[in-house]
Design a protein around this motif. Structure first.
Motif, PDB file in Angstrom:
ATOM      1  N   VAL A  89       0.960  -1.039  -0.147  1.00  0.00           N
ATOM      2  CA  VAL A  89      -0.021   0.064   0.093  1.00  0.00           C
ATOM      3  C   VAL A  89       0.725   1.200   0.160  1.00  0.00           C
ATOM      4  O   VAL A  89       1.836   1.223   0.548  1.00  0.00           O
ATOM      5  N   GLN A  90       0.358   2.284  -0.643  1.00  0.00           N
ATOM      6  CA  GLN A  90       1.204   3.538  -0.485  1.00  0.00           C
ATOM      7  C   GLN A  90       1.221   4.245   0.712  1.00  0.00           C
ATOM      8  O   GLN A  90       0.256   3.901   1.503  1.00  0.00           O
TER       9      GLN A  90
ATOM     10  N   VAL B 292       4.418  -0.631   3.085  1.00  0.00           N
ATOM     11  CA  VAL B 292       4.161   0.610   2.947  1.00  0.00           C
ATOM     12  C   VAL B 292       5.144   1.348   1.952  1.00  0.00           C
ATOM     13  O   VAL B 292       6.245   1.496   2.356  1.00  0.00           O
TER      14      VAL B 292
ATOM     15  N   GLY C 157      -2.213   5.364   2.802  1.00  0.00           N
ATOM     16  CA  GLY C 157      -3.293   4.398   2.344  1.00  0.00           C
ATOM     17  C   GLY C 157      -3.862   3.796   3.601  1.00  0.00           C
ATOM     18  O   GLY C 157      -3.252   3.816   4.782  1.00  0.00           O
ATOM     19  N   SER C 158      -4.777   2.641   3.343  1.00  0.00           N
ATOM     20  CA  SER C 158      -5.228   2.092   4.524  1.00  0.00           C
ATOM     21  C   SER C 158      -5.240   0.608   3.959  1.00  0.00           C
ATOM     22  O   SER C 158      -5.328   0.190   2.924  1.00  0.00           O
ATOM     23  N   LEU C 159      -5.412  -0.116   5.120  1.00  0.00           N
ATOM     24  CA  LEU C 159      -5.222  -1.767   4.851  1.00  0.00           C
ATOM     25  C   LEU C 159      -5.994  -1.983   6.306  1.00  0.00           C
ATOM     26  O   LEU C 159      -5.962  -1.701   7.158  1.00  0.00           O
TER      27      LEU C 159
END
Length: 126
Positions: A11-12, A124, A15-17
């Motif tokens: 994920v950048q 990330v 961002g979210s996860l």
């Protein structure tokens, strides 16, 4: 007692996860559950935890305000929602459980845990 983490990925920054920890062989609401992570070359550290008795939660300073731990008793699964991710959140994330009764904030310490699942990698990118 088995735990299996899933949902990791790339994920950048910002961002979210959401990662999940599915339990089998026991019911999660009877155990204290913690999310831990280990980055390359670093020690394992607690990120968030939730008590079995009343669902009280606690977070590491690095996770406060960004991460949320939750539990779905029907699915026997604990989740970790991670927002505003940073490159320093990159690590292998594990969930763990214990039947021991301790103060809820103590479930964030790895030495308290009895059962560990296989982790999931969160990366990330900057």
């Amino acid at each position: 007692v088995q735990l299996q983490a899933s949902g990791g990925g790339l994920v950048q920054t910002g961002g979210s996860l959401t990662i999940a920890c599915a339990a089998s062989g026991f019911t999660l609401d009877s155990y204290g559950i913690g999310w831990f992570r280990q980055a390359q070359g670093k020690e394992r550290e607690g990120v968030a935890c939730i008590s079995g008795s009343d669902g009280s939660t606690a977070y590491a300073e690095s996770a406060k305000g960004r991460f949320t731990i939750s539990r779905d008793n029907a699915k026997n699964t604990v989740y970790l929602r991670m927002n505003a991710l940073k490159p320093e959140d990159t690590a292998y994330y594990y969930c763990a459980a214990t039947a021991s009764i301790v103060y809820y904030t103590d479930y964030i310490y790895p030495e308290v845990m009895d059962y560990w699942g296989k982790g999931t990698q969160v990366t990330v990118s900057s």
